[in-house]
Design a protein around this motif. Structure first.
Motif, PDB file in Angstrom:
ATOM      1  N   THR A 219       0.837  -1.193   0.000  1.00  0.00           N
ATOM      2  CA  THR A 219       0.000   0.000   0.000  1.00  0.00           C
ATOM      3  C   THR A 219       0.873   1.245   0.000  1.00  0.00           C
ATOM      4  O   THR A 219       2.101   1.162  -0.172  1.00  0.00           O
ATOM      5  N   TYR A 220       0.258   2.386   0.210  1.00  0.00           N
ATOM      6  CA  TYR A 220       0.962   3.662   0.258  1.00  0.00           C
ATOM      7  C   TYR A 220       1.349   3.971   1.710  1.00  0.00           C
ATOM      8  O   TYR A 220       0.666   3.548   2.642  1.00  0.00           O
ATOM      9  N   PRO A 221       2.426   4.718   1.931  1.00  0.00           N
ATOM     10  CA  PRO A 221       2.831   5.018   3.298  1.00  0.00           C
ATOM     11  C   PRO A 221       1.735   5.629   4.164  1.00  0.00           C
ATOM     12  O   PRO A 221       1.578   5.259   5.325  1.00  0.00           O
ATOM     13  N   SER A 222       0.955   6.564   3.614  1.00  0.00           N
ATOM     14  CA  SER A 222      -0.100   7.184   4.427  1.00  0.00           C
ATOM     15  C   SER A 222      -1.138   6.157   4.844  1.00  0.00           C
ATOM     16  O   SER A 222      -1.634   6.182   5.983  1.00  0.00           O
ATOM     17  N   ALA A 223      -1.473   5.225   3.952  1.00  0.00           N
ATOM     18  CA  ALA A 223      -2.428   4.174   4.301  1.00  0.00           C
ATOM     19  C   ALA A 223      -1.817   3.194   5.298  1.00  0.00           C
ATOM     20  O   ALA A 223      -2.503   2.700   6.204  1.00  0.00           O
ATOM     21  N   ALA A 224      -0.528   2.902   5.154  1.00  0.00           N
ATOM     22  CA  ALA A 224       0.137   1.997   6.086  1.00  0.00           C
ATOM     23  C   ALA A 224       0.132   2.567   7.500  1.00  0.00           C
ATOM     24  O   ALA A 224      -0.105   1.847   8.487  1.00  0.00           O
ATOM     25  N   VAL A 225       0.386   3.879   7.621  1.00  0.00           N
ATOM     26  CA  VAL A 225       0.358   4.524   8.944  1.00  0.00           C
ATOM     27  C   VAL A 225      -1.044   4.461   9.535  1.00  0.00           C
ATOM     28  O   VAL A 225      -1.223   4.177  10.728  1.00  0.00           O
ATOM     29  N   LEU A 226      -2.053   4.710   8.715  1.00  0.00           N
ATOM     30  CA  LEU A 226      -3.433   4.669   9.191  1.00  0.00           C
ATOM     31  C   LEU A 226      -3.804   3.262   9.667  1.00  0.00           C
ATOM     32  O   LEU A 226      -4.421   3.094  10.729  1.00  0.00           O
ATOM     33  N   LEU A 227      -3.406   2.238   8.920  1.00  0.00           N
ATOM     34  CA  LEU A 227      -3.686   0.862   9.330  1.00  0.00           C
ATOM     35  C   LEU A 227      -2.903   0.502  10.588  1.00  0.00           C
ATOM     36  O   LEU A 227      -3.397  -0.247  11.439  1.00  0.00           O
ATOM     37  N   ALA A 228      -1.693   1.042  10.724  1.00  0.00           N
ATOM     38  CA  ALA A 228      -0.906   0.784  11.932  1.00  0.00           C
ATOM     39  C   ALA A 228      -1.593   1.380  13.163  1.00  0.00           C
ATOM     40  O   ALA A 228      -1.581   0.778  14.248  1.00  0.00           O
ATOM     41  N   GLU A 229      -2.190   2.554  12.998  1.00  0.00           N
ATOM     42  CA  GLU A 229      -2.934   3.144  14.120  1.00  0.00           C
ATOM     43  C   GLU A 229      -4.120   2.262  14.506  1.00  0.00           C
ATOM     44  O   GLU A 229      -4.416   2.074  15.696  1.00  0.00           O
ATOM     45  N   GLU A 230      -4.805   1.717  13.500  1.00  0.00           N
ATOM     46  CA  GLU A 230      -5.926   0.819  13.785  1.00  0.00           C
ATOM     47  C   GLU A 230      -5.441  -0.457  14.461  1.00  0.00           C
ATOM     48  O   GLU A 230      -6.103  -0.992  15.350  1.00  0.00           O
ATOM     49  N   ARG A 231      -4.298  -0.934  14.064  1.00  0.00           N
ATOM     50  CA  ARG A 231      -3.722  -2.134  14.687  1.00  0.00           C
ATOM     51  C   ARG A 231      -3.373  -1.870  16.144  1.00  0.00           C
ATOM     52  O   ARG A 231      -3.671  -2.686  17.028  1.00  0.00           O
ATOM     53  N   THR A 361      -2.948  13.160   5.841  1.00  0.00           N
ATOM     54  CA  THR A 361      -4.170  12.410   6.099  1.00  0.00           C
ATOM     55  C   THR A 361      -5.170  13.316   6.812  1.00  0.00           C
ATOM     56  O   THR A 361      -4.822  14.000   7.775  1.00  0.00           O
ATOM     57  N   LEU A 362      -6.421  13.333   6.328  1.00  0.00           N
ATOM     58  CA  LEU A 362      -7.457  14.131   6.976  1.00  0.00           C
ATOM     59  C   LEU A 362      -7.899  13.464   8.275  1.00  0.00           C
ATOM     60  O   LEU A 362      -7.997  12.241   8.353  1.00  0.00           O
ATOM     61  N   CYS A 363      -8.168  14.264   9.281  1.00  0.00           N
ATOM     62  CA  CYS A 363      -8.723  13.778  10.548  1.00  0.00           C
ATOM     63  C   CYS A 363      -9.956  14.632  10.837  1.00  0.00           C
ATOM     64  O   CYS A 363      -9.841  15.787  11.256  1.00  0.00           O
ATOM     65  N   LEU A 364     -11.138  14.071  10.604  1.00  0.00           N
ATOM     66  CA  LEU A 364     -12.386  14.825  10.631  1.00  0.00           C
ATOM     67  C   LEU A 364     -13.309  14.334  11.745  1.00  0.00           C
ATOM     68  O   LEU A 364     -13.167  13.217  12.252  1.00  0.00           O
ATOM     69  N   PRO A 372     -12.806  10.104  15.749  1.00  0.00           N
ATOM     70  CA  PRO A 372     -12.593  10.891  14.537  1.00  0.00           C
ATOM     71  C   PRO A 372     -12.446   9.985  13.312  1.00  0.00           C
ATOM     72  O   PRO A 372     -12.035   8.828  13.418  1.00  0.00           O
ATOM     73  N   VAL A 373     -12.767  10.530  12.155  1.00  0.00           N
ATOM     74  CA  VAL A 373     -12.685   9.787  10.905  1.00  0.00           C
ATOM     75  C   VAL A 373     -11.415  10.212  10.168  1.00  0.00           C
ATOM     76  O   VAL A 373     -11.200  11.403   9.938  1.00  0.00           O
ATOM     77  N   LYS A 374     -10.594   9.239   9.802  1.00  0.00           N
ATOM     78  CA  LYS A 374      -9.359   9.539   9.084  1.00  0.00           C
ATOM     79  C   LYS A 374      -9.473   9.050   7.646  1.00  0.00           C
ATOM     80  O   LYS A 374      -9.977   7.957   7.383  1.00  0.00           O
ATOM     81  N   VAL A 375      -8.989   9.884   6.723  1.00  0.00           N
ATOM     82  CA  VAL A 375      -9.085   9.583   5.298  1.00  0.00           C
ATOM     83  C   VAL A 375      -7.720   9.837   4.665  1.00  0.00           C
ATOM     84  O   VAL A 375      -7.162  10.925   4.789  1.00  0.00           O
ATOM     85  N   VAL A 376      -7.186   8.832   3.977  1.00  0.00           N
ATOM     86  CA  VAL A 376      -5.863   8.980   3.369  1.00  0.00           C
ATOM     87  C   VAL A 376      -5.941   9.931   2.179  1.00  0.00           C
ATOM     88  O   VAL A 376      -6.957   9.996   1.478  1.00  0.00           O
ATOM     89  N   PRO A 377      -4.868  10.673   1.909  1.00  0.00           N
ATOM     90  CA  PRO A 377      -4.916  11.708   0.867  1.00  0.00           C
ATOM     91  C   PRO A 377      -5.163  11.166  -0.530  1.00  0.00           C
ATOM     92  O   PRO A 377      -5.848  11.814  -1.336  1.00  0.00           O
ATOM     93  N   LEU A 378      -4.631   9.993  -0.841  1.00  0.00           N
ATOM     94  CA  LEU A 378      -4.837   9.463  -2.184  1.00  0.00           C
ATOM     95  C   LEU A 378      -6.293   9.095  -2.434  1.00  0.00           C
ATOM     96  O   LEU A 378      -6.758   9.123  -3.575  1.00  0.00           O
ATOM     97  N   ALA A 379      -7.019   8.742  -1.386  1.00  0.00           N
ATOM     98  CA  ALA A 379      -8.450   8.477  -1.550  1.00  0.00           C
ATOM     99  C   ALA A 379      -9.180   9.764  -1.922  1.00  0.00           C
ATOM    100  O   ALA A 379     -10.047   9.771  -2.804  1.00  0.00           O
ATOM    101  N   VAL A 380      -8.831  10.860  -1.262  1.00  0.00           N
ATOM    102  CA  VAL A 380      -9.446  12.157  -1.572  1.00  0.00           C
ATOM    103  C   VAL A 380      -9.141  12.565  -3.015  1.00  0.00           C
ATOM    104  O   VAL A 380     -10.033  12.971  -3.769  1.00  0.00           O
TER     105      VAL A 380
END
Length: 469
Positions: A219-231, A361-364, A372-380
């Motif tokens: 995956t992309y680094p921003s998505a990897a960081v987001l998944l790591a936070e979920e882990r 990464t957005l944190c909304l 909070p809802v996090k959205v990776v930049p490439l998705a946006v």
């Protein structure tokens, strides 16, 4: 029907890549020079554009640095003059990539097609023949690092691996096309190599990963960081044994955080739509350029080479594998540093450092009482480009409820584009679980550029005040 695949091309290129992997610097230079002459000669003979550029010049003696810089907008605007096969039609290609059902299907029965994202403006379409695809396949197979050698020793064909690619799975992007092409070429792999969309809400993505149980996540680094936070938070149970990243800047802090959260190695690579497999990490963690098939020039604002060890303002790519769409001194937009010193790993493939995309990464705000809802930049970016058709934009987060969407365009058309983009983005964010989000729009405003030199598409002002992974 499986994608076009030529075993003879594949076996020949695999042998060439295997030999070059441990070749001397002088041997690599000779191979590179020979392939450059072949590229220039083919371009001069078959591309109207390069017939003009190379008029009066001998491909065997012309210096690469004396040739003009090529830019995406210019090449796409002169598509018929650029390509070396007159059967390639830009309108037909655009119709082809508009249909998700064509992902990894052959165009004209013999070409693989993907498009770039709009990170440097409107996307381009890139077409690869069997020779180029054989090169990318061989580089991926032979130079991607093996971080679990014991696993490979007992499972050399990787039959026990379950690989999840997390990205924009409905678009004709290079990574998505490559994954689907591999699934079609190897039907037995189809159940063990899956694509998962990062456009779905994060809880749904985590549930899909948990159900699949991947041993490798790409995956992309921003998505990897987001998944790591979920882990770390216990919301993701999947325990891959390897994380592969690419497509964005992977910081040292981000690598450490992801590796610690998953308890596994993190390996990074560097590629682009213009050349799928530019560089891979060695066991010492250094990126090595595949210089037998690609030339990178780090240059200053005037197009002049910068010395080794210094980052250029931009980087010029010459793709030696693709003769169909000659990319000769093509402005990639990334900032690359060419390293002069040798690497302790012993490879003579030159080391590089890359400053790629640097979006946030957005944190909304979520629903009342929810996280909070996090959205990776490439998705946006994918949503705004693919669904709203907005390519000249920058999205700035100004608070947990407030976003500023701006474009450099002016006039009524820009206003209409922004209204459509606001509606599309609002619907997407609501689908992600964000609530009470206000999207403010402005036209006629220039965007900030990141460390890579590219426009930063997604900027989170609150994130800038905090330490980022």
């Amino acid at each position: 029907m499986p994608p076009t695949f030529d075993p003879w091309h594949a076996s020949r290129v695999v042998a060439e890549v295997a030999v070059a992997t441990r070749a001397s610097a002088a041997s690599l230079a000779a191979t590179r020079a020979r392939r450059l002459v072949a590229l220039l000669a083919h371009a001069a003979a078959h591309s109207p554009r390069y017939r003009r550029v190379l008029a009066g010049r001998d491909p065997a003696t012309v210096r690469l640095e004396d040739l003009p810089v090529a830019r995406k907008a210019e090449l796409m605007g002169d598509f018929d003059g650029w390509v070396t096969d007159p059967a390639l039609s830009l309108p037909a290609l655009r119709r082809f990539v508009a249909d998700p059902a064509n992902i990894a299907a052959d165009f004209l029965g013999r070409y693989t097609v993907w498009e770039s994202s709009g990170s440097t403006g409107e996307p381009a379409i890139f077409v690869q023949d069997v020779q180029a695809m054989a090169v990318y396949d061989a580089l991926e197979a032979l130079r991607r690092p093996v971080v679990r050698p014991l696993d490979r020793l007992f499972d050399p064909w990787a039959l026990s691996e379950r690989i999840a690619f997390v990205g924009a799975t409905d678009g004709h992007f290079a990574s998505t096309v490559s994954v689907e092409r591999l699934r079609r070429l190897q039907p037995g792999l189809a159940q063990r190599l899956v694509g998962m969309s990062f456009l779905q809400p994060l809880p749904a993505l985590c549930a899909e990963l948990d159900a699949f149980g991947p041993t490798v996540v790409a995956t992309y680094p921003s998505a990897a960081v987001l998944l790591a936070e979920e882990r770390q938070a216990g919301r993701l149970k999947a325990a891959p044994r390897e994380i592969c990243t690419g497509g964005e800047t992977l910081s040292a802090a981000g690598r450490a955080f992801v590796g610690q959260a998953f308890g596994c190695p993190v390996v990074n690579s560097y590629g682009a739509s213009e050349f799928l497999s530019l560089a891979f990490e060695c066991p010492r963690g250094r990126l090595h350029l595949n210089s037998d098939w690609a030339i990178l020039e780090a240059v200053d604002a005037h197009g002049q080479a910068v010395p080794p060890g210094k980052a250029g303002v931009t980087t010029l790519l010459t793709n030696l594998a693709n003769h169909l769409q000659p990319l000769i001194r093509y402005d990639l937009g990334d900032r690359v540093t060419l390293l002069e010193e040798g690497c302790p790993c012993g490879s003579h493939l030159p080391g590089i450092e890359v400053q790629g995309r640097d979006d946030d990464t957005l944190c909304l705000a979520g629903a009342a009482g929810m996280a909070p809802v996090k959205v990776v930049p490439l998705a946006v970016s994918t949503v705004l480009e693919e669904e709203a058709g907005l390519f000249d934009f920058q999205l700035v987060q100004q608070g947990v409820h407030d976003l500023l969407l701006k474009t450099g365009g002016r006039g009524l058309q820009a206003a209409r584009n922004l209204r459509k983009a606001r509606a599309v983005l609002a619907a997407f964010l609501e689908g992600q679980g964000a609530r009470g989000i206000r999207i403010h729009c402005r036209a006629g405003e220039s965007a900030d550029r990141g460390r890579s030199g590219k426009i930063r598409r997604v900027v989170s002002q609150p994130a800038r005040a905090r330490t980022r992974h």
